[in-house]
Design an enzyme around this catalytic site. Sequence first.
Site, PDB file in Angstrom:
ATOM      1  N   ASP A 297       0.846  -1.203   0.000  1.00  0.00           N
ATOM      2  CA  ASP A 297       0.000   0.000   0.000  1.00  0.00           C
ATOM      3  C   ASP A 297       0.883   1.256   0.000  1.00  0.00           C
ATOM      4  O   ASP A 297       0.563   2.248   0.666  1.00  0.00           O
ATOM      5  CB  ASP A 297      -0.982   0.012   1.182  1.00  0.00           C
ATOM      6  CG  ASP A 297      -2.116   1.010   0.980  1.00  0.00           C
ATOM      7  OD1 ASP A 297      -2.213   1.606  -0.113  1.00  0.00           O
ATOM      8  OD2 ASP A 297      -2.905   1.203   1.928  1.00  0.00           O
ATOM      9  N   HIS A 301       2.815  10.848  -0.428  1.00  0.00           N
ATOM     10  CA  HIS A 301       2.123  12.138  -0.339  1.00  0.00           C
ATOM     11  C   HIS A 301       3.167  13.235  -0.200  1.00  0.00           C
ATOM     12  O   HIS A 301       4.211  13.018   0.410  1.00  0.00           O
ATOM     13  CB  HIS A 301       1.212  12.181   0.901  1.00  0.00           C
ATOM     14  CG  HIS A 301      -0.021  11.343   0.771  1.00  0.00           C
ATOM     15  ND1 HIS A 301      -1.049  11.659  -0.083  1.00  0.00           N
ATOM     16  CD2 HIS A 301      -0.391  10.200   1.390  1.00  0.00           C
ATOM     17  CE1 HIS A 301      -2.005  10.747   0.025  1.00  0.00           C
ATOM     18  NE2 HIS A 301      -1.627   9.841   0.903  1.00  0.00           N
TER      19      HIS A 301
HETATM   20  O1  DOR Z   1      -3.611   4.978   3.605  1.00  0.00           O
HETATM   21  C1  DOR Z   1      -4.037   4.846   2.474  1.00  0.00           C
HETATM   22  N1  DOR Z   1      -3.636   5.634   1.461  1.00  0.00           N
HETATM   23  N2  DOR Z   1      -4.927   3.902   2.238  1.00  0.00           N
HETATM   24  C2  DOR Z   1      -5.513   3.758   1.044  1.00  0.00           C
HETATM   25  O2  DOR Z   1      -6.252   2.831   0.881  1.00  0.00           O
HETATM   26  C3  DOR Z   1      -5.289   4.745  -0.014  1.00  0.00           C
HETATM   27  C4  DOR Z   1      -3.962   5.334   0.116  1.00  0.00           C
HETATM   28  C5  DOR Z   1      -3.716   6.512  -0.752  1.00  0.00           C
HETATM   29  O3  DOR Z   1      -4.082   6.507  -1.915  1.00  0.00           O
HETATM   30  O4  DOR Z   1      -3.076   7.466  -0.281  1.00  0.00           O
HETATM   31 ZN    ZN Z   2      -4.164   1.551  -1.155  1.00  0.00          ZN
END
Ligand code: DOR
Ligand code: ZN
Length: 412
Positions: A297, A301
């Site tokens: 995952d 960001h």
């Molecule tokens: O923590 C997360 N970030 N969980 C997700 O399912 C999506 C992901 C994201 O796209 O940033």
């Molecule tokens: Zn995810």
Amino acid sequence: MDRRIYKVRRIDPVERTDECGVLEGGNGSWRFIPGADAGGGKRLLMIPGLRDVHVHFRDPGNTGAETRQTGALAAVAGGFTCVTTMPNTTPAGDSEEWLREQIEDESLPCRIMPSACITKGRLGREVAKLELLASAGAAAFTDDGAYVANEDAMREAMVRAARLGKVVLQHGVEPVALAGGVMRDCRIARQHGFAIMHPEAETLAIERDIRLCRETGCALHVQHISTAQGVELVRSAQKEGLPVTAEATPHHILLCADDIPCDDANWKMAPPLGTAEDRRAIRDGILDGTIGLFATDHAPHTAEAKEGGFRKAANGIIGLETALAATYQAMVLEEGMALVEWVRCWTVNPARLLGVPLPSAMEDFVLVDESANIVAGTDTFKSKSRNQPYSGMRFAAWPVLTVHGGKAVYER
Ligand code: DOR
Ligand code: ZN
């Protein structure tokens, strides 16, 4: 000529063999000579390139956080040679053009086998053109980042995915039960008065999807399982003979909510870190085979998106470059998991989930130093983003060479 010689212990997770020998080659041609001795130096672990069925490269739409190029560089630095990108980009991955862009990027050091949306625009209403998307190369279907709450849409998608022989990957966080929760009940949550994510947000989602799996016969894969109750639901569905699988992330395996040191969004993700009991149940689920896969995952960001602590910041942490280290630490060192089973969770089982064979063993592999003893820090990371909780943690194992298509695509 670029010719190298390594002393290796080679694990073949398909044949379940484990033998020492010498690996020699370079420039697209490698061979393993069992039993041979290369003299002194460290013996490295040789395993197939890892496969991650759950990564977020923010391409298109948010390339300030990650591009396909930087994401792929992070992947090979982590020992991965094939990744499945999630369709929660801008625009969403619900078109043939989107898939083509992911698949046909020849400049990348690893392979991308993308997933595509379950619903149009990932809006949770109308089912996407699954048949077209499958023929354009979608490896699986998911609205990841969002749970498909509309039961009729999910049922229809599962009926159509089953006909296509494709698996649906579900982000099992039911939004009503989530009730704005940003973390599980723990010390920091109480200290700051944060809204709590109760385990029902996950169990309600998994329960409904298992029911739809029973109705439709469609293969269901539970993404980033995070609760003890969720693991138990998957276990009993499998006992019933249903085609249900689950993945666990390195962070849910290694860490728990009580490890969160302060209101630091480098620890914020969805689903959140569980209790120590949840972590125990996840590890037990891996050891007994209920959870057959690891998946990162990887969720990059920008620094701005991660500002404002748990109340404000975006969900998600990067994970490709620490995934091997973190899962080796938790499962092999702390739990005594057999090395070959650990390797299968990163190779054979993810490949089987998508219904593809592993690439040729001499063209696609990673060498791992099991006594690298490395303190994680973001300065060496290839990812464009820095949002992760592992800085300062010490890890025994670390990838030192990644080979894809016969070529060394990463060397430490
Ligand atoms: O923590 C997360 N970030 N969980 C997700 O399912 C999506 C992901 C994201 O796209 O940033
Ligand atoms: Zn995810």
